[in-house]
Design a protein around this motif. Structure first.
Motif, mmCIF file in Angstrom:
data_model
loop_
_atom_site.group_PDB
_atom_site.id
_atom_site.type_symbol
_atom_site.label_atom_id
_atom_site.label_comp_id
_atom_site.label_asym_id
_atom_site.label_seq_id
_atom_site.Cartn_x
_atom_site.Cartn_y
_atom_site.Cartn_z
ATOM 1 N N UNK B 335 42.641 -0.972 -47.809
ATOM 2 C CA UNK B 335 42.752 -1.796 -47.963
ATOM 3 C C UNK B 335 42.706 -2.705 -49.397
ATOM 4 N N UNK B 336 43.556 -4.226 -49.627
ATOM 5 C CA UNK B 336 43.540 -4.793 -50.887
ATOM 6 C C UNK B 336 42.115 -5.057 -51.468
ATOM 7 N N UNK B 337 42.048 -5.157 -52.786
ATOM 8 C CA UNK B 337 40.523 -5.068 -52.957
ATOM 9 C C UNK B 337 40.697 -5.417 -54.663
ATOM 10 N N UNK B 338 39.790 -6.773 -54.759
ATOM 11 C CA UNK B 338 39.459 -7.237 -56.033
ATOM 12 C C UNK B 338 38.617 -6.228 -56.504
ATOM 13 N N UNK B 339 38.616 -5.293 -57.649
ATOM 14 C CA UNK B 339 37.693 -4.492 -58.299
ATOM 15 C C UNK B 339 36.518 -5.516 -59.466
ATOM 16 N N UNK B 340 35.574 -6.038 -58.888
ATOM 17 C CA UNK B 340 35.180 -7.418 -60.692
ATOM 18 C C UNK B 340 34.297 -6.502 -61.327
ATOM 19 N N UNK B 341 34.077 -7.300 -62.289
ATOM 20 C CA UNK B 341 33.346 -6.255 -63.220
ATOM 21 C C UNK B 341 32.325 -5.612 -62.870
ATOM 22 N N UNK B 342 31.534 -6.237 -61.659
ATOM 23 C CA UNK B 342 30.243 -5.416 -61.872
ATOM 24 C C UNK B 342 30.242 -4.467 -61.032
ATOM 25 N N UNK B 343 31.542 -4.197 -60.008
ATOM 26 C CA UNK B 343 32.017 -3.127 -59.360
ATOM 27 C C UNK B 343 32.136 -1.843 -60.783
ATOM 28 N N UNK B 344 33.359 -2.653 -61.981
ATOM 29 C CA UNK B 344 32.945 -1.595 -63.069
ATOM 30 C C UNK B 344 33.043 -1.165 -63.727
ATOM 31 N N UNK B 345 31.068 -2.064 -63.837
ATOM 32 C CA UNK B 345 30.132 -1.246 -64.113
ATOM 33 C C UNK B 345 29.957 -0.616 -64.167
ATOM 34 N N UNK B 346 29.659 -0.033 -62.664
ATOM 35 C CA UNK B 346 28.585 0.303 -62.108
ATOM 36 C C UNK B 346 29.157 1.697 -61.789
ATOM 37 N N UNK B 347 30.646 1.840 -61.452
ATOM 38 C CA UNK B 347 31.070 2.489 -61.784
ATOM 39 C C UNK B 347 31.816 3.604 -63.340
ATOM 40 N N UNK B 348 31.532 2.469 -63.620
ATOM 41 C CA UNK B 348 31.678 3.143 -65.798
ATOM 42 C C UNK B 348 30.827 3.951 -65.791
ATOM 43 N N UNK B 349 28.583 3.251 -65.278
ATOM 44 C CA UNK B 349 28.124 4.511 -64.932
ATOM 45 C C UNK B 349 28.155 5.191 -64.809
ATOM 46 N N UNK B 350 29.164 5.856 -63.732
ATOM 47 C CA UNK B 350 29.068 6.458 -62.851
ATOM 48 C C UNK B 350 29.466 7.811 -63.533
ATOM 49 N N UNK B 351 30.903 7.600 -64.601
ATOM 50 C CA UNK B 351 31.605 7.921 -64.782
ATOM 51 C C UNK B 351 31.070 8.432 -66.639
ATOM 52 N N UNK B 352 29.925 8.114 -66.753
ATOM 53 C CA UNK B 352 29.419 8.171 -67.885
ATOM 54 C C UNK B 352 28.469 9.597 -67.998
ATOM 55 N N UNK B 353 27.538 9.518 -66.293
ATOM 56 C CA UNK B 353 26.868 10.666 -65.973
ATOM 57 C C UNK B 353 27.856 11.877 -66.247
ATOM 58 N N UNK B 354 29.264 11.348 -65.111
ATOM 59 C CA UNK B 354 30.548 12.846 -64.899
ATOM 60 C C UNK B 354 30.911 13.435 -66.055
ATOM 61 N N UNK B 355 30.536 12.130 -67.779
ATOM 62 C CA UNK B 355 31.914 12.803 -68.356
ATOM 63 C C UNK B 355 30.287 13.139 -68.930
#
Lengths: 128, 638
Positions: B335-355
């Protein structure tokens, strides 16, 4: 004069020792390995055994240990022929009941002198 | 019939019949009875319709990003308008006005609107309504939408109608607000649960690919993505940086294989594939979101892939290691999707863990590699030592024999020899000795240099060692017309080490000094305490050593100049061995010399630490215990 058993796997070493000690008037018998040496030490009643340390199969320390554990040979004087490294690594921690040791390569005259001293000390030599 | 929208001031219904009270109670009950928003809205809408005898009731939502109002719940609408996902394309003035002005607004007859306003009656018109009454939905001054009543016939809404609708609107607003809060709480709880599970995964794997695959799968399922991928920065064949998809979810292996071809996802902005979301994300180290692949022009060159795979939006989140970019992960949505700041922050946290996990794995790999290498070093050292030890034994036996026969000949045990024969045989003897020394020095140095070599750790009285060396060399020195002046501290504190090895160092330095001293000179040997060390020095009045040679003196087989070798002999290994022994004891060795003025060789060994003397080792020679310091220093001074 004494009967001396030389146990060494190098015929040339036996030859050199035999030549020098026979000059002193001793009788030299020999064995080329540890087990034969042990048999000779019992059967030939030598006045002294000159034992090489590095021999294939049974080494000189093992021959010495068995001689000391056998009443028939326990009192026979023993001179060890060792490379210095063998001796410092093994002998220091082990209270070996050897009469003396000569490091290889040895001076033949020094060996003859050592033999004489040990025999005198042990009362095996009538002279002196 | 009037079109003019009427605004109603807030008020309470003047009179309620029991039936109306029952409907209101039902609406209140509905709100307290359930946390399911749809259920609440359905019951409130039904109650409102029954109470106010409307043909239809609609709850319109409000979304900031949209210009229209989505239908959240309804009764009495045609299937087309009420089914979820159908939004009011344009809403008559009453709803818009109610939301804008925060008043209840009624229109008696929509069809009476002036021609230029007709376009605004689309929704009501399509459904065949002629009259509307709309109340704003507001909670804690947040506009949430509107509650609207519709009638097929023109209707003049009374003040009581407006007051009742307003009451219902309040109820609906509370329900919406509660549901939103609850949803948000739920979302947060499930986010936390998902983060928790992913962080568990991060520690559950030893290898990179299984870890990334399980994380991207979990993440895609959590986020409701159609596809997921992890792209890692790697060097291409020509050494250029590229992204390679090393884990994925949903994609076919073919798709991944195509993406991983050389140049598939370049990081070079001038490369045709270098400006996709993944490349931009990694290059700029920030998330890159495409909310609609058909609207975002940056994505234009890649639309074919989106069409082919069937996704409409995507987001790339960077994975940054310590000081370098590792890559990114990508999520693709149908679907089309708006990526809000909160969501990007959450994904950032996952990315930190993976890194972190990737960094940790790399570190582990390096550690394992190092351990393997160091094990093989040790094995090599052992082999080397065994080899040298065997070789030196093998060399020693023929040397013993050569020496034995030569001795017999030289000593004329085998008959008289003439002077020339004697001279030659002495040459054989001398070189046999030299070769023997070389063999034993080689054995020494290979043992000292092997990391496996073990040193005895006794308490050693260096003063005693030095004194022993003096008496040992006195005779040799005297033969050469050299005297030894021994200035030894009688009762030095002990050092920890191997007495035989330390003696080897002293003997080496002393024999060198004697060898190089001209006849009639003296060699001075001293040992004393200096701070936390015992220092031994050997001073000769020999020819001295040029400065440029001094630093190389302790290297193996180094000789200051080849001519004295013939005179003094030696293997060229003595000082290298001395240095190795001193360093194995944690000490240092040095030389000071000026050509023509003799040389001073010295070495320093650290004292046995104070605690050692009380705990670790009982002194092997108790008569050598350390006297008080002042006595000691007096003894040393001359």
């Amino acid at each position: 004069m004494a009967t001396i058993l030389v146990v060494d796997d190098e015929p040339d070493v036996v030859e050199i020792v035999r030549f020098r000690l026979e000059k002193e008037g001793h009788t030299v018998i020999s064995a080329a390995d540890g087990p034969t040496g042990l048999i000779s030490a019992v059967s030939r009643h030598p006045d002294m055994v000159i034992l090489d340390v590095m021999m294939p199969g049974m080494d000189g320390f093992e021959v010495l240990r068995r001689m000391k554990n056998d009443a028939r040979t326990a009192q026979t004087p023993v001179i060890m022929l060792t490379a210095k490294a063998d001796f410092s690594s093994v002998a220091q921690g082990w209270n070996m009941d050897v009469d003396n040791y000569v490091t290889k390569p040895f001076e033949v005259d020094d060996l003859a002198e050592t033999v004489k001293n040990v025999l005198t000390f042990r009362g095996k030599l009538a002279s002196a | 019939m009037a079109y003019a929208p009427t605004s109603y001031t807030p008020g309470t219904p003047r009179s309620l019949v029991p039936d109306q009270i029952a409907h209101l109670q039902e609406a209140s009950l509905a709100i307290t009875a359930s946390l399911d928003m749809e259920e609440v809205l359905r019951r409130v809408v039904a109650a409102a319709r029954a109470l106010l005898r409307a043909d239809a009731v609609v709850v319109f939502g409000l979304e900031r990003s949209r210009s229209d109002f989505p239908v959240l719940a309804s009764e009495g609408l045609s299937h087309e308008s009420s089914s979820s996902g159908v939004y009011a394309q344009s809403v008559e003035a009453a709803v818009g006005k109610a939301v804008a002005e925060q008043h209840t607004v009624g229109i008696e007859d929509i069809t009476a609107a002036p021609a230029d306003l007709r376009r605004t009656v689309g929704f009501a018109g399509r459904e065949g309504f002629r009259s509307v009454l709309a109340a704003p939905l507001t909670a804690h001054s947040t506009r949430l939408g509107a509650l609207a009543l519709y009638a097929h016939e023109p209707r003049e809404w009374s003040r009581d109608d407006a007051a009742l609708l307003s009451l219902f609107a309040t109820q609906v607003a509370v329900a919406l607000q509660n549901a939103r809060l609850y949803e948000r709480l739920n979302k947060r709880a499930s986010d936390l649960q998902n983060l928790f599970e992913i962080s568990h995964l991060l520690n559950a794997f030893v290898d990179r690919e299984p870890l990334l695959t399980s994380v991207i799968t979990r993440l895609a399922v959590w986020m409701g993505a159609k596809y997921g991928a992890v792209a890692l920065v790697e060097r291409g064949e020509a050494g250029e940086a590229e992204l390679k998809l090393r884990a994925y979810y949903g994609f076919s292996p073919d798709y991944i294989e195509r993406a991983n071809r050389p140049g598939g996802i370049s990081l070079d902005p001038h490369h045709p594939t270098g400006n996709g979301p993944a490349s931009v994300c990694v290059r700029e180290s920030r998330p890159c979101a495409v909310g609609d692949v058909f609207l975002d022009e940056r994505f234009a060159p890649f639309r074919q892939y989106a069409v082919q795979a069937g996704y409409l939006s995507l987001v790339a989140v960077p994975l940054s290691g310590q000081g370098h970019m590792l890559g990114c992960f990508l999520l693709y949505f149908a679907q089309r999707r708006d990526f809000g700041q909160a969501e990007l922050k959450l994904l950032g946290a996952v990315a930190d863990g993976v890194s972190l996990a990737l960094d940790r794995m790399e570190l582990n790999e390096r550690l394992v590699q190092d351990a393997v290498e160091s094990r093989s070093h040790q094995a090599t050292d052992r082999l080397k030592e065994e080899f040298v030890s065997t070789v030196s034994h093998e060399l020693r036996t023929p040397l013993t024999i050569i020496k034995g026969y030569t001795d017999l000949l030289v000593n004329e045990q085998a008959g008289t020899i003439n002077e020339t024969q004697h001279k030659f045989l002495l040459g054989v003897q001398r070189n046999t000795t030299r070769l023997t020394e070389l063999v034993s020095d080689l054995l020494d140095i290979s043992r000292l240099e092997a990391s496996t070599s073990r040193m005895r750790r006794d308490r050693v009285d260096v003063g005693r060692v030095v004194a022993d060396a003096c008496s040992e060399y006195e005779r040799v020195a005297a033969e050469r017309g050299v005297t030894i002046d021994c200035r030894c501290g009688v009762a030095l504190p002990t050092v920890t080490g191997d007495a035989e090895r330390i003696a080897q160092v002293v003997n080496n330095l002393l024999s060198n000094a004697v060898k190089y001293s001209p006849s009639g000179e003296s060699v001075t040997l001293s040992s004393e305490r200096q701070g936390a060390e015992v220092v031994v020095t050997v001073q000769d009045r020999g020819p001295g050593i040029p400065e440029d040679a001094q630093s190389r003196l302790f290297q193996r087989f180094y000789r200051v100049d080849s001519s004295p070798t013939r005179l003094v002999g030696g293997t060229g290994l003595g000082l290298a061995i001395a240095k190795a022994i001193v360093e194995q004891h944690g000490g240092r060795i040095w030389v000071q010399s000026k050509p023509g003025e003799g040389s001073v060789f010295g070495f320093a060994l650290p004292l046995t630490p104070a605690k050692d003397s009380s705990n670790d080792m009982p002194p092997s020679r108790p008569q050598q215990t350390t006297p008080p310091e002042n006595v000691l220093e007096d003894g040393e001074r001359k």
